[in-house]
Each structure stands twice: as structure tokens, then as C-alpha cells.
Design a protein around this motif. Sequence first.
Motif, PDB file in Angstrom:
ATOM      1  N   UNK A   1      36.358  -7.157 118.272  1.00 26.51           N
ATOM      2  CA  UNK A   1      36.731  -7.038 119.681  1.00 26.51           C
ATOM      3  C   UNK A   1      35.871  -8.005 120.488  1.00 26.51           C
ATOM      4  N   UNK A   2      36.446  -9.058 121.058  1.00 26.47           N
ATOM      5  CA  UNK A   2      35.653 -10.026 121.820  1.00 26.47           C
ATOM      6  C   UNK A   2      35.026  -9.440 123.074  1.00 26.47           C
ATOM      7  N   UNK A   3      35.444  -8.233 123.451  1.00 29.67           N
ATOM      8  CA  UNK A   3      34.860  -7.574 124.608  1.00 29.67           C
ATOM      9  C   UNK A   3      33.618  -6.776 124.287  1.00 29.67           C
ATOM     10  N   UNK A   4      33.286  -6.645 122.991  1.00 29.15           N
ATOM     11  CA  UNK A   4      32.076  -5.931 122.581  1.00 29.15           C
ATOM     12  C   UNK A   4      30.973  -6.951 122.343  1.00 29.15           C
ATOM     13  N   UNK A   5      29.933  -6.893 123.144  1.00 27.53           N
ATOM     14  CA  UNK A   5      28.878  -7.905 123.057  1.00 27.53           C
ATOM     15  C   UNK A   5      28.182  -7.897 121.709  1.00 27.53           C
ATOM     16  N   UNK A   6      28.084  -6.713 121.086  1.00 28.44           N
ATOM     17  CA  UNK A   6      27.431  -6.672 119.770  1.00 28.44           C
ATOM     18  C   UNK A   6      28.239  -7.456 118.743  1.00 28.44           C
ATOM     19  N   UNK A   7      29.559  -7.383 118.829  1.00 29.15           N
ATOM     20  CA  UNK A   7      30.418  -8.108 117.892  1.00 29.15           C
ATOM     21  C   UNK A   7      30.323  -9.615 118.108  1.00 29.15           C
ATOM     22  N   UNK A   8      30.237 -10.022 119.366  1.00 32.63           N
ATOM     23  CA  UNK A   8      30.083 -11.447 119.677  1.00 32.63           C
ATOM     24  C   UNK A   8      28.782 -11.973 119.076  1.00 32.63           C
ATOM     25  N   UNK A   9      27.719 -11.188 119.165  1.00 33.90           N
ATOM     26  CA  UNK A   9      26.424 -11.579 118.587  1.00 33.90           C
ATOM     27  C   UNK A   9      26.513 -11.697 117.075  1.00 33.90           C
ATOM     28  N   UNK A  10      27.202 -10.739 116.446  1.00 32.18           N
ATOM     29  CA  UNK A  10      27.338 -10.761 114.984  1.00 32.18           C
ATOM     30  C   UNK A  10      28.138 -11.980 114.536  1.00 32.18           C
ATOM     31  N   UNK A  11      29.237 -12.266 115.244  1.00 31.03           N
ATOM     32  CA  UNK A  11      30.065 -13.437 114.901  1.00 31.03           C
ATOM     33  C   UNK A  11      29.225 -14.714 114.974  1.00 31.03           C
ATOM     34  N   UNK A  12      28.423 -14.818 116.000  1.00 36.29           N
ATOM     35  CA  UNK A  12      27.579 -16.001 116.183  1.00 36.29           C
ATOM     36  C   UNK A  12      26.620 -16.168 115.006  1.00 36.29           C
TER      37      UNK A  12
END
Length: 319
Positions: A164-175
Amino acid sequence: MKLSSILTAAVLSSAMLCASLQAKVVYVATTAIVEHPALNAVRDGVKAVLEENGYSGEQLKFTYESAQGQPAIAAQIARKMVGDAPDVIVAIATPSAQAAVSASKNIPIVFSVVTDPIGAKVVQSLKQPGGNVTGLSDMVNVKQQLALIKEFIPDLKTLGVIYNPGESNSVSIIKEMKKAAESMGVAIVESPAPRSSDVMIASKQLVGKADAIYCPTDNTIVSAFESVVRVGIDAQIPVFAADTGSVERGAVAAVGYDYTQLGRQTGDIVVRILKGESAGSIDVKQAEGTDLFVNPKMAARMGIKIPASVLARATKIIE
């Protein structure tokens, strides 16, 4: 006044004080962004530690509310909790933690399983964060997880990630995962799913584009995990997860945390606050412990075998 009368008064006063202390009800208000096994385990772990430390029965008011996956509802719950004035608010997962932090600057807040607390703007520092907030981070070791997937698929070239691109934790993990994957010669194929109803579509979009599917500790994805499993079986694409609870729900394997233990680690922080420490003086804790779960039955259904090396060190084999 006679000495006997003085002693009697002192004894009565002491007894009344003890009765008053015993009658004090501790109120811990707990909330999570959504209900699924991992987050439920965190909640239960927190409550277990409270009870083990004497906060139980009539002396404990323990409430729980789920935001049903909706950040707007999480904000409403947080405001309601602040109005109820609990001794501590426990906010499970990033959106609920963000809502609680926005709602109060006075009530102690303990967040749990927030992957990137600084990136989510829940705290400004992991060391003595200050203010009324502290908690526990469950940042995963993405290199370790990629290495596990490569044990299953040595020639892995593309890894599909649903998030979910709206979940900041997921964005951090993807990075972090992109950085680690590049060093291993693996390309990450992103497939966004902003809502749980999008998870099936996001999974299908990876068919023909990825050698395997990986699901991070993203509450939107985990809440609809069975949809990913169905696509994995139908398209013969192995599905891996970041949390061990998802292996019991159909993932081939995961190296991750025992979320009941993370709840217990969170509960330890809550107890420290109830005993008088200020939340802001307590360092944000990094989750401890890793388990390796494997699911041979689901591996077979997704057209893959579990390597002997993985089976040998598995902490749990789902039968």
C-alpha cells in the motif's frame, strides 16, 4: 490521646491507604488499524504482560478498537480515546500510531510494530524521543528475507512486491528492499494496492512479470492475504511473506518475528510507564527475535520445493 488510640488510628489510616491503592483502576486503551492475526497477537501479548505484572481483574480496564483499515476511523478512535483519558494509549501499526500522536501531546502513547517511526513522524529520535511517545519498531532485515527467497529460487531475477503506497512503513521497506535487491542482481516489480479490495488485482498484475511474490508487513496486504495465496496457487508463483503468521495462512516461508512476543515487548514498556517512567525518556525498542516458518503443503501447491537447508533450520513447519 492514648497511645493505643494513636496506634489504632495509624493502623486504620494505613489500611484505608492500602485499600485505596488496591482499588485504583488502571486504564489502558488499545487500538489497531485493522484486525488480522499478527496485530491481534500484539494486542494479546500486551494484555498478558499487564496481567502478569498485577494489572488484572477489576484493577484493569483494557479496551480495544479496530479502525477497520480506515485511517479516518483511526483518527476518530484516537480522539475518542483522548476524551476518555486513559493512563496509557497503545497504538498498534503505523496509521493508528500516527492518529494517536496527532490526537494527544499529554497522555502517554506506546506504539507497537511501527516499521519506521522516524519516517512516519511518530517520533523524531529513537533515543529518548521526548514528549509523550515511545514504542517498538519491527523493521525487518530485508537482506535476510531476500537471501531466504534466493535459497528457494537461486536464479531469481524478478521479485514482485505488493504494498500500500499510503503506508509509510511499506514505502520505507520498498526503498530498503530495492537497495538490497540490486546488490543481489534482483529487480523489484512493484504492484500497489491502496485498499484491501485491490490486493487480488495487484497480485494478478504480477503474473508473468515476477518469479515470486513478496508481501511486506503491510496491514492492507496482510488483511487480504488469502487473495495473494489464491493467485500464487493458480499461477504457480511462490508467495513469501515478512511475517511468520502469514505462513500459517498460505505463504511458502517467512523469516520474521513472533508477534505475540512483540506484544509482550510492548507490554514491558507500558508497565514501565504505569510504574512512573515518562514515555519520552524511554528509548524506542527494536523488535527482538526471528523465527523461520515454512509451509511444505503450500510450497507444493505453488510448484516449488523447500530446500533441505531451509527445512533443517526451520523453527516451525506448518503441517
